[in-house]
Structures are given as C-alpha cells and as structure tokens.
Write a protein that holds these residues in place. Structure first.
Motif, PDB file in Angstrom:
ATOM      1  N   PRO A  33     -23.353 -70.262  32.952  1.00 34.57           N
ATOM      2  CA  PRO A  33     -23.951 -72.118  32.591  1.00 34.57           C
ATOM      3  C   PRO A  33     -24.742 -72.062  32.113  1.00 34.57           C
ATOM      4  O   PRO A  33     -25.367 -70.335  31.473  1.00 34.57           O
ATOM      5  N   GLY A  34     -25.106 -72.917  31.688  1.00 36.75           N
ATOM      6  CA  GLY A  34     -25.573 -73.420  30.468  1.00 36.75           C
ATOM      7  C   GLY A  34     -24.815 -73.602  29.426  1.00 36.75           C
ATOM      8  O   GLY A  34     -25.041 -73.770  28.207  1.00 36.75           O
ATOM      9  N   TYR A  35     -23.177 -73.469  29.553  1.00 39.48           N
ATOM     10  CA  TYR A  35     -22.805 -74.067  28.298  1.00 39.48           C
ATOM     11  C   TYR A  35     -21.110 -75.285  28.691  1.00 39.48           C
ATOM     12  O   TYR A  35     -21.048 -75.224  30.623  1.00 39.48           O
ATOM     13  N   ASP A  36     -20.516 -75.378  28.169  1.00 36.45           N
ATOM     14  CA  ASP A  36     -19.505 -76.490  28.704  1.00 36.45           C
ATOM     15  C   ASP A  36     -18.428 -75.737  28.067  1.00 36.45           C
ATOM     16  O   ASP A  36     -18.477 -74.887  26.881  1.00 36.45           O
ATOM     17  N   PHE A  37     -16.986 -76.059  28.860  1.00 36.15           N
ATOM     18  CA  PHE A  37     -15.980 -74.916  29.085  1.00 36.15           C
ATOM     19  C   PHE A  37     -14.544 -76.244  28.073  1.00 36.15           C
ATOM     20  O   PHE A  37     -15.289 -77.032  29.157  1.00 36.15           O
ATOM     21  N   GLU A  38     -13.486 -76.054  27.495  1.00 32.32           N
ATOM     22  CA  GLU A  38     -12.735 -76.422  27.663  1.00 32.32           C
ATOM     23  C   GLU A  38     -11.239 -74.952  27.965  1.00 32.32           C
ATOM     24  O   GLU A  38     -11.303 -74.353  27.560  1.00 32.32           O
ATOM     25  N   ILE A  39     -10.010 -74.786  28.349  1.00 35.08           N
ATOM     26  CA  ILE A  39      -8.840 -74.387  28.358  1.00 35.08           C
ATOM     27  C   ILE A  39      -8.082 -75.360  27.301  1.00 35.08           C
ATOM     28  O   ILE A  39      -7.345 -76.636  28.109  1.00 35.08           O
ATOM     29  N   VAL A  40      -8.307 -75.062  26.264  1.00 39.99           N
ATOM     30  CA  VAL A  40      -6.914 -75.154  25.441  1.00 39.99           C
ATOM     31  C   VAL A  40      -5.922 -74.197  26.211  1.00 39.99           C
ATOM     32  O   VAL A  40      -5.126 -73.581  25.398  1.00 39.99           O
ATOM     33  N   LEU A  41      -5.035 -74.848  26.639  1.00 42.36           N
ATOM     34  CA  LEU A  41      -2.999 -74.992  27.198  1.00 42.36           C
ATOM     35  C   LEU A  41      -2.082 -74.718  25.896  1.00 42.36           C
ATOM     36  O   LEU A  41      -2.290 -75.840  26.276  1.00 42.36           O
ATOM     37  N   VAL A  42      -1.800 -73.956  25.905  1.00 43.26           N
ATOM     38  CA  VAL A  42      -0.684 -74.497  24.329  1.00 43.26           C
ATOM     39  C   VAL A  42       0.597 -73.874  24.738  1.00 43.26           C
ATOM     40  O   VAL A  42       1.046 -73.021  25.548  1.00 43.26           O
ATOM     41  N   ASP A  43       2.053 -75.102  25.544  1.00 38.04           N
ATOM     42  CA  ASP A  43       3.189 -74.796  26.708  1.00 38.04           C
ATOM     43  C   ASP A  43       4.330 -74.534  24.320  1.00 38.04           C
ATOM     44  O   ASP A  43       4.126 -75.717  23.483  1.00 38.04           O
ATOM     45  N   ASP A  44       4.825 -73.637  24.521  1.00 42.51           N
ATOM     46  CA  ASP A  44       5.253 -72.882  23.479  1.00 42.51           C
ATOM     47  C   ASP A  44       6.863 -73.352  23.551  1.00 42.51           C
ATOM     48  O   ASP A  44       7.640 -71.583  23.939  1.00 42.51           O
ATOM     49  N   GLY A  45       7.163 -74.835  23.542  1.00 41.37           N
ATOM     50  CA  GLY A  45       8.406 -74.772  24.032  1.00 41.37           C
ATOM     51  C   GLY A  45       9.727 -74.340  25.595  1.00 41.37           C
ATOM     52  O   GLY A  45      10.406 -73.861  25.275  1.00 41.37           O
ATOM     53  N   SER A  46       9.069 -73.984  27.016  1.00 44.40           N
ATOM     54  CA  SER A  46       8.442 -73.377  28.124  1.00 44.40           C
ATOM     55  C   SER A  46      10.165 -73.999  28.287  1.00 44.40           C
ATOM     56  O   SER A  46      10.006 -75.516  28.445  1.00 44.40           O
ATOM     57  N   THR A  47      11.041 -73.642  29.628  1.00 43.61           N
ATOM     58  CA  THR A  47      12.316 -74.191  29.700  1.00 43.61           C
ATOM     59  C   THR A  47      12.043 -73.988  31.286  1.00 43.61           C
ATOM     60  O   THR A  47      12.881 -74.720  32.216  1.00 43.61           O
ATOM     61  N   ASP A  48      10.946 -73.847  31.929  1.00 43.79           N
ATOM     62  CA  ASP A  48      10.685 -73.286  33.124  1.00 43.79           C
ATOM     63  C   ASP A  48       9.983 -74.947  32.873  1.00 43.79           C
ATOM     64  O   ASP A  48       9.760 -75.874  32.359  1.00 43.79           O
ATOM     65  N   ARG A  49       8.578 -74.741  34.285  1.00 41.04           N
ATOM     66  CA  ARG A  49       7.522 -75.964  34.868  1.00 41.04           C
ATOM     67  C   ARG A  49       6.363 -76.221  33.987  1.00 41.04           C
ATOM     68  O   ARG A  49       5.513 -76.482  34.888  1.00 41.04           O
ATOM     69  N   THR A  50       6.412 -74.699  33.580  1.00 40.21           N
ATOM     70  CA  THR A  50       4.912 -74.342  32.755  1.00 40.21           C
ATOM     71  C   THR A  50       4.650 -75.816  31.959  1.00 40.21           C
ATOM     72  O   THR A  50       3.233 -76.080  32.822  1.00 40.21           O
ATOM     73  N   LEU A  51       4.757 -76.512  31.859  1.00 41.62           N
ATOM     74  CA  LEU A  51       4.465 -77.734  31.252  1.00 41.62           C
ATOM     75  C   LEU A  51       3.992 -79.060  32.471  1.00 41.62           C
ATOM     76  O   LEU A  51       3.060 -79.769  32.470  1.00 41.62           O
ATOM     77  N   ASP A  52       4.723 -79.124  33.212  1.00 35.62           N
ATOM     78  CA  ASP A  52       4.122 -79.969  34.803  1.00 35.62           C
ATOM     79  C   ASP A  52       3.093 -79.173  35.166  1.00 35.62           C
ATOM     80  O   ASP A  52       2.461 -80.058  35.204  1.00 35.62           O
ATOM     81  N   LEU A  53       2.833 -77.362  35.256  1.00 37.41           N
ATOM     82  CA  LEU A  53       1.637 -77.767  36.028  1.00 37.41           C
ATOM     83  C   LEU A  53       0.793 -77.653  35.184  1.00 37.41           C
ATOM     84  O   LEU A  53      -0.258 -77.838  35.642  1.00 37.41           O
ATOM     85  N   MET A  54       1.030 -77.566  33.815  1.00 36.62           N
ATOM     86  CA  MET A  54      -0.236 -77.428  33.121  1.00 36.62           C
ATOM     87  C   MET A  54      -0.696 -79.368  32.661  1.00 36.62           C
ATOM     88  O   MET A  54      -2.031 -79.314  32.816  1.00 36.62           O
ATOM     89  N   ARG A  55       0.304 -80.333  32.882  1.00 36.20           N
ATOM     90  CA  ARG A  55      -0.137 -81.454  33.234  1.00 36.20           C
ATOM     91  C   ARG A  55      -0.747 -81.289  34.553  1.00 36.20           C
ATOM     92  O   ARG A  55      -1.824 -82.532  34.690  1.00 36.20           O
ATOM     93  N   GLU A  56      -0.665 -81.019  35.779  1.00 34.00           N
ATOM     94  CA  GLU A  56      -1.578 -80.819  36.897  1.00 34.00           C
ATOM     95  C   GLU A  56      -2.500 -80.474  36.265  1.00 34.00           C
ATOM     96  O   GLU A  56      -4.014 -80.788  36.939  1.00 34.00           O
ATOM     97  N   LEU A  57      -3.010 -79.589  36.189  1.00 29.41           N
ATOM     98  CA  LEU A  57      -4.177 -79.314  35.829  1.00 29.41           C
ATOM     99  C   LEU A  57      -5.165 -79.455  35.102  1.00 29.41           C
ATOM    100  O   LEU A  57      -5.952 -79.554  35.464  1.00 29.41           O
TER     101      LEU A  57
END
Length: 322
Positions: A33-57
C-alpha cells in the motif's frame, strides 16, 4: 502524488500464462500500500493470442500498459522497449512465465527504499532445469568473471528493480548487440542481491533452446571483453615462436646430416594444426567485425506498432505537459 512503480514484462507467445501472471502480480501490489503501479506488457511479435490478451487486460485494468513491437526483435530489444516506456520512479523486470515469483517485488521495494539503486534476484536453486543447463550456466558465469572487467553477479537473470536514475543511465546505452545482464552491471550504482528459489515455468515452454543460449553466451563474451582477440594473439605468437625454433632445427639438421625425405605425417599434422589455428583466429575477428558492421548501420533497436499507456502514465504525462 504517490510514487509509481513500473513492472516491465517482455513476452513472446505467452498466452497460456499471461492471465495468471497478471493475477499474481496484482496480488503483490495489494501487499504494497502507498504506491501506484503500472504493468508494462511488451509483445515481441508473438504469433499466438498474446497481444489480444494484453489488450484485454489493458481494457479491464487501467494499470496495464501495452507496447507491441512491429515484429520479433528478441528479448533484449523487447526488454529495452519496456524500460523506455516505463514511467515509474522505480522499474522492476519480471518474466511472464512466473519462474521469478512476483512476491519478490516486496523485498525489492524494501531495499530500494533503503537506498539501493539496483536490487537483483539471485537464484539459490533452479527448479525445472536440466543438469546440463545448470552446469553450462555455471561455466559461463565463471568464464565471464575471469575475462570481463565488468563484474556480472553469478546466478542472476533479468529479474530486478532499478531506481529511476539507474533506468535513465541504462537508457543511454543504445548498442544493438545487447547483453542486458552485462549492461545492468556496467552502469554500477549501489546494488544488493535478494536470494530466492527459482521455480519451474507455470505453463508453456521455454523459448530458449541450447543454440539460442550458445549465441546468447557468445553475445555476452564479445560485448564485454576483447579477451578472445588477445587469446588469438598470444596463441599466434607462441605458435610462430615454436615454428621458428622448429624451422631452425630442420635447417641445422639438414646441414649436419643431409636431407632425408621423411616426415610426411608430421608435415600434414603441422599444416592442419596451423591452418585450424588461423581459421579460428579469423572466426574470432569475424565475430567482432560483424558486430562493428551491425552497430555502424545505426538502425533503431525496435519499432512499435501499438502503444496503450496506463492511467498512471497518462496522468504523469499530462502533469509534465502542464
């Protein structure tokens, strides 16, 4: 305004574990508690649904930032992109496979607040890895400790937390042939290790086979030491000296006892040995020249096709603009 902590997560074809990682990491946030957070998800040209899941999250959690590269540039470039886009006062690096437990973030933050610029995770055990991979990793770190002027901590990966000044310093290093473990060590600043037991992958398969690991090790050696070039010089000098001594002996023997046509096997062995040494030395030179050629082009480290900023990053950007 609360301090912001960014979590950089490079990912390539990690659809089977991405949701679980998000769940585990946000649970770690609740314990800080007491901090702000961000998760920087980097898609390195995935060929599966990784990018779609990132956008969903990102659509469900305003703390998620998505950076999608235009193609697969490799983990080192993807990690660099994540660090470039992270807005935090401190930036942590985790892999999506959960081999490095998100709970480490709690210890990382504690040491950061105690004044350390770099807090890195050091493995005491490596679950789920073969004896060959463990032994080759130990040999690599031992070799680097002997030949490199930059001390790279043993049994460490990319998992760590860095202060903003450490991240900014790292951002100034833009070479294309990137060995991030060495770059992390090169910048210096007060550092401390957090020991932990590395777990097996939560799901999915590793993206590093032994060929990629070999190339990765070669990148580390050529990026942080010229010892192979120096070794080729020493070996060449020793062989040249021995060849001179042997030639003098052959001349003296011929003058004293005459010339007898013998020694074909010895001649062939000598020629093949010297030829092998020469080809090895040329190969070492080629590795370094190839890296010079790559750096001389001046191409960008990566290209981004999509960027979805987190809410915290937007707020900070708007505040800086004002």
């Amino acid at each position: 305004m609360q301090e912001l902590i960014s979590i950089v997560v490079p990912a390539f074809n990690e659809e089977v574990v991405l949701r679980l990682f998000h769940e585990k990491m946000t649970a770690a946030f609740d314990r800080l508690p007491g901090y702000d957070f961000e998760i920087v998800l980097v898609d390195d040209g995935s060929t599966d649904r990784t990018l779609d899941l990132m956008r969903e999250l990102a659509s469900r959690d305003a703390r998620v930032c998505v950076v999608a590269l235009s193609r697969n540039f490799g983990k080192e470039a993807a990690l660099t992109a994540g660090l470039d886009y992270a807005s935090g006062d401190a930036v942590a690096v985790f892999d999506a496979d959960l081999q490095d437990p998100p709970a480490l973030l709690i210890e990382f933050v504690r040491h950061w607040k105690a004044g350390y610029d770099v807090v890195f995770a050091r493995r005491t055990h490596r679950d789920g890895e073969s004896w060959l991979k463990k032994s080759t990793a130990a040999g690599f770190y031992g070799l680097m400790a002997r030949i490199s002027r930059v001390l790279i901590p043993r049994d460490t990966g990319d998992c760590r937390l860095m202060s903003r000044r450490a991240v900014d310093a790292l951002g100034k290093l833009r070479e294309h042939h990137r060995f991030m473990k060495g770059l992390f060590a090169w910048i210096g600043y007060p550092s401390i290790a957090v020991d932990y037991r590395r777990q097996a992958r939560a799901a999915g398969d590793t993206k590093f086979n032994y060929w990629k690991l070999w190339n990765f090790a070669l990148e580390g050696v050529t990026s942080f030491t010229t010892a192979p070039l120096r070794l080729a010089t020493y070996v060449g000098f020793v062989i040249a000296f021995l060849a001179f001594v042997f030639g003098a002996w052959v001349i003296a023997r011929t003058l004293i006892w005459g010339d007898v046509v013998r020694g074909y096997p010895t001649l062939m062995v000598t020629v093949l040995f010297l030829g092998g040494i020469q080809l090895f030395s040329i190969g070492v030179l080629g590795e370094y020249i190839g890296r010079i050629f790559g750096e001389s082009k001046g191409r960008p480290l990566y290209l981004v096709q999509l960027h979805v900023p987190s809410l915290a990053a937007k707020v900070r950007h708007d505040g800086d603009a004002v």
